[in-house]
Design a protein around this motif. Structure first.
Motif, PDB file in Angstrom:
ATOM      1  N   LEU A   1     -15.591 -13.653 -10.950  1.00  0.00           N
ATOM      2  CA  LEU A   1     -14.583 -12.933 -11.590  1.00  0.00           C
ATOM      3  C   LEU A   1     -14.326 -11.864 -10.832  1.00  0.00           C
ATOM      4  N   LEU A   2     -13.047 -11.599 -10.466  1.00  0.00           N
ATOM      5  CA  LEU A   2     -12.847 -10.538  -9.662  1.00  0.00           C
ATOM      6  C   LEU A   2     -11.429  -9.832  -9.902  1.00  0.00           C
ATOM      7  N   SER A   3     -11.349  -8.608  -9.312  1.00  0.00           N
ATOM      8  CA  SER A   3     -10.031  -7.860  -9.848  1.00  0.00           C
ATOM      9  C   SER A   3      -9.797  -7.122  -8.330  1.00  0.00           C
ATOM     10  N   PRO A   4      -8.282  -6.927  -8.134  1.00  0.00           N
ATOM     11  CA  PRO A   4      -7.899  -6.431  -6.956  1.00  0.00           C
ATOM     12  C   PRO A   4      -8.699  -4.923  -6.747  1.00  0.00           C
ATOM     13  N   VAL A   5      -8.965  -4.139  -7.598  1.00  0.00           N
ATOM     14  CA  VAL A   5      -9.387  -2.997  -7.670  1.00  0.00           C
ATOM     15  C   VAL A   5     -10.852  -2.981  -6.818  1.00  0.00           C
TER      16      VAL A   5
ATOM     17  N   ILE B   1      -7.673  -2.004  -4.252  1.00  0.00           N
ATOM     18  CA  ILE B   1      -6.085  -1.960  -4.518  1.00  0.00           C
ATOM     19  C   ILE B   1      -5.833  -1.498  -5.892  1.00  0.00           C
ATOM     20  N   PRO B   2      -4.877  -0.565  -6.000  1.00  0.00           N
ATOM     21  CA  PRO B   2      -4.824   0.078  -7.447  1.00  0.00           C
ATOM     22  C   PRO B   2      -4.094  -0.756  -8.489  1.00  0.00           C
ATOM     23  N   ASN B   3      -4.566  -1.907  -8.672  1.00  0.00           N
ATOM     24  CA  ASN B   3      -4.002  -2.869  -9.941  1.00  0.00           C
ATOM     25  C   ASN B   3      -5.083  -3.504 -10.490  1.00  0.00           C
ATOM     26  N   SER B   4      -5.107  -3.621 -11.665  1.00  0.00           N
ATOM     27  CA  SER B   4      -6.207  -4.288 -12.412  1.00  0.00           C
ATOM     28  C   SER B   4      -5.818  -5.861 -12.729  1.00  0.00           C
ATOM     29  N   ARG B   5      -6.519  -6.817 -12.334  1.00  0.00           N
ATOM     30  CA  ARG B   5      -5.911  -8.051 -12.479  1.00  0.00           C
ATOM     31  C   ARG B   5      -7.064  -8.945 -12.227  1.00  0.00           C
TER      32      ARG B   5
ATOM     33  N   ALA C   1     -21.086  -1.576  -0.079  1.00  0.00           N
ATOM     34  CA  ALA C   1     -19.873  -1.815  -1.043  1.00  0.00           C
ATOM     35  C   ALA C   1     -19.338  -0.688  -1.691  1.00  0.00           C
ATOM     36  N   ALA C   2     -20.082   0.298  -1.920  1.00  0.00           N
ATOM     37  CA  ALA C   2     -19.695   1.497  -2.640  1.00  0.00           C
ATOM     38  C   ALA C   2     -18.494   2.271  -1.762  1.00  0.00           C
ATOM     39  N   ASP C   3     -18.366   2.082  -0.514  1.00  0.00           N
ATOM     40  CA  ASP C   3     -17.512   2.624   0.443  1.00  0.00           C
ATOM     41  C   ASP C   3     -16.170   2.151   0.046  1.00  0.00           C
ATOM     42  N   ILE C   4     -15.907   1.157  -0.671  1.00  0.00           N
ATOM     43  CA  ILE C   4     -14.460   0.688  -0.806  1.00  0.00           C
ATOM     44  C   ILE C   4     -13.835   1.772  -1.948  1.00  0.00           C
ATOM     45  N   ALA C   5     -12.940   2.338  -1.500  1.00  0.00           N
ATOM     46  CA  ALA C   5     -11.988   3.250  -2.240  1.00  0.00           C
ATOM     47  C   ALA C   5     -10.833   2.700  -2.223  1.00  0.00           C
ATOM     48  N   LEU C   6     -10.030   3.433  -3.679  1.00  0.00           N
ATOM     49  CA  LEU C   6      -8.824   2.742  -4.144  1.00  0.00           C
ATOM     50  C   LEU C   6      -7.776   3.403  -3.277  1.00  0.00           C
ATOM     51  N   GLU C   7      -6.840   2.443  -2.629  1.00  0.00           N
ATOM     52  CA  GLU C   7      -5.865   3.179  -2.134  1.00  0.00           C
ATOM     53  C   GLU C   7      -4.754   3.948  -3.007  1.00  0.00           C
ATOM     54  N   PRO C   8      -4.239   5.019  -2.440  1.00  0.00           N
ATOM     55  CA  PRO C   8      -3.155   5.659  -3.437  1.00  0.00           C
ATOM     56  C   PRO C   8      -2.064   4.832  -3.962  1.00  0.00           C
ATOM     57  N   LEU C   9      -1.971   4.899  -5.330  1.00  0.00           N
ATOM     58  CA  LEU C   9      -0.810   4.354  -5.861  1.00  0.00           C
ATOM     59  C   LEU C   9       0.398   4.623  -5.464  1.00  0.00           C
TER      60      LEU C   9
ATOM     61  N   SER D   1      -1.595   8.471 -10.477  1.00  0.00           N
ATOM     62  CA  SER D   1      -2.701   7.770 -11.082  1.00  0.00           C
ATOM     63  C   SER D   1      -3.522   6.681 -10.280  1.00  0.00           C
ATOM     64  N   PRO D   2      -4.898   6.711 -10.756  1.00  0.00           N
ATOM     65  CA  PRO D   2      -5.878   5.998  -9.809  1.00  0.00           C
ATOM     66  C   PRO D   2      -5.376   4.415  -9.847  1.00  0.00           C
ATOM     67  N   SER D   3      -4.760   3.740 -10.815  1.00  0.00           N
ATOM     68  CA  SER D   3      -4.297   2.450 -11.058  1.00  0.00           C
ATOM     69  C   SER D   3      -3.588   1.923 -12.021  1.00  0.00           C
ATOM     70  N   THR D   4      -3.218   0.907 -11.792  1.00  0.00           N
ATOM     71  CA  THR D   4      -2.039   0.165 -12.805  1.00  0.00           C
ATOM     72  C   THR D   4      -2.853  -1.091 -13.643  1.00  0.00           C
ATOM     73  N   SER D   5      -2.383  -1.417 -14.539  1.00  0.00           N
ATOM     74  CA  SER D   5      -2.854  -2.508 -15.420  1.00  0.00           C
ATOM     75  C   SER D   5      -2.277  -3.928 -14.848  1.00  0.00           C
ATOM     76  N   THR D   6      -2.588  -4.952 -15.572  1.00  0.00           N
ATOM     77  CA  THR D   6      -2.158  -6.141 -15.195  1.00  0.00           C
ATOM     78  C   THR D   6      -0.664  -6.519 -15.625  1.00  0.00           C
ATOM     79  N   PHE D   7       0.126  -6.941 -14.758  1.00  0.00           N
ATOM     80  CA  PHE D   7       1.311  -7.370 -14.773  1.00  0.00           C
ATOM     81  C   PHE D   7       1.680  -8.844 -15.134  1.00  0.00           C
ATOM     82  N   THR D   8       1.946  -9.235 -16.378  1.00  0.00           N
ATOM     83  CA  THR D   8       2.235 -10.553 -16.694  1.00  0.00           C
ATOM     84  C   THR D   8       3.699 -10.995 -16.741  1.00  0.00           C
TER      85      THR D   8
END
Length: 400
Positions: A154-158, A162-166, A233-241, A277-284
């Protein structure tokens, strides 16, 4: 061309429920030297986009009507699948394998043991909750009994920066215990070896299924040998939106959220983000329509000093310049190789038939509307997540 060490054949893929080709792009982005020889989908809008970019139109025959020869004739050793998610969602009433939209996947699982050319590799993507379904049990059981080793995620792009929760379910499987050579009734040793293979596969599968959701990895990256998370693993940072935002889209009137869409919603919180903003929500697939709640983030383009969600006072949102993310922005957040103004359907190929760099890109034909483009992207997947799973799990040590 590097080959599959199981039988020294090139990696040849079939893409089922292909949509606009997210799995195909994932294979390309993974760096795996292989190719998709046929795709299957009934959505003609998606097939038009697919043909525009890859140069051939997917087979639109209903997957639950495919016959053995429809699959065997391609001699593929890799399956990529993204079956319909509705059977496993609240909107689909969680009908699971009783939902007509699950027939395609179930039919493929019924054909799988009968194939002359059994695949060695398989990747499937679906929504969270698939891991709790009867369809998942059928999938794992079928693969396990054929000698596949299964990994579930169960994985999300974040989790990849990647600044998108999916959050999505992924199953990756490799055939690590191939069937013994065909036996004859007179050869007791071969019959014994086959019976032992069947029993061992059943035992492994039963033990795996008994683990339930504990078998599903929820972190990335992961050390599959130990099940632990690497120290870095903690070194992975979100790219700027902001790096995904096309400021020119702020002036597109077709992207502005109509006032009537906003004002009809009372006592509901809108998902409003800014470039900071740090991230976006899921696009449906409903994104870009009147269904503003739960279909994806809205971008605030004016009065950026104001933070407002519209809860009980949607009229306070009207001067914030709210707009939908453009198809280009959604495609980039899903890590498609998006370009404007051209198609790579005529991409050059080398003598071995592999697509030359830069490979296939995503471009929408002019015949598709903005609404259709957003629907197709909402129905798609994150290319980078697929690419990482292919590279780090499915083909990590099977290519030489």
């Amino acid at each position: 061309m590097p080959v599959n060490v199981i039988d020294n054949r090139p990696i040849v893929c079939l893409e089922f429920f292909s949509g606009i080709g997210g799995l195909h792009y994932g294979l390309q982005q993974s760096g795996t030297p292989g190719k998709v020889v046929m795709s299957f989908d009934m959505n003609e809008n998606a097939n038009t986009v697919y043909e525009h970019n890859f140069g051939y139109r997917p087979n639109n025959k209903a997957i639950d009507y495919l016959e053995l020869q429809d699959i065997d004739r391609h001699k593929a050793n890799c399956w990529l699948l993204s079956p319909p998610c509705q059977p496993y969602t609240r909107g689909g009433k969680y009908l699971d394998d009783q939902d007509p939209r699950a027939r395609g996947l179930i039919h493929l699982l019924q054909l799988l043991p009968q194939l002359k050319n059994t695949p060695d590799y398989l990747l499937l993507e679906n929504v969270m909750n698939f891991e709790n379904s009867r369809s998942r049990t059928m999938l794992v059981t079928t693969l396990g009994h054929l000698g596949f080793k299964v990994y579930e995620f169960l994985l999300s792009p974040v989790q990849l920066g990647i600044p998108n929760s999916r959050l999505r379910y992924f199953l990756v499987a490799r055939r690590e215990w191939p069937r013994p050579p065909s036996s004859s009734a007179e050869d007791s040793d071969e019959l014994e070896a086959y019976d032992a293979w069947v029993a061992a596969n059943k035992q492994r599968t039963d033990e795996y299924l008994q683990r339930g959701r504990d078998a599903v990895y929820t972190q990335w990256p992961i050390d599959l040998a130990t099940g632990s998370v690497p120290a870095n693993a903690a070194d992975i940072a979100l790219e700027p939106l902001a790096s995904y935002i096309d400021l020119a889209a702020n002036d597109d009137p077709l992207l502005l959220v109509p006032e009537v869409y906003i004002l009809k919603r009372k006592s509901l919180e809108f998902d409003i983000v800014r470039t900071s903003s740090p991230s976006t929500s899921t696009f449906t697939k409903a994104y870009g329509s009147k269904h503003l709640i739960g279909s994806g983030s809205l971008l605030q383009t004016k009065r950026l000093d104001v933070v407002e969600n519209g809860f009980k006072s949607p009229e306070r949102l009207l001067d914030l310049g709210l707009r939908f993310f453009s198809p280009k922005e959604v495609a980039l957040l899903h890590h498609f190789p998006y370009v404007e103004g051209k198609s790579q359907s005529d991409a050059a190929e080398d003598p071995q038939g592999e697509t030359a760099v830069p490979g296939y890109t995503l471009n929408f034909p002019s015949s598709t509307t903005q609404k259709q483009r957003l629907q197709l992207l909402g129905n798609s997947l994150n290319v980078k997540v697929v690419a990482e799973l292919l590279k780090q799990v499915l083909f990590s040590d099977t290519i030489r």
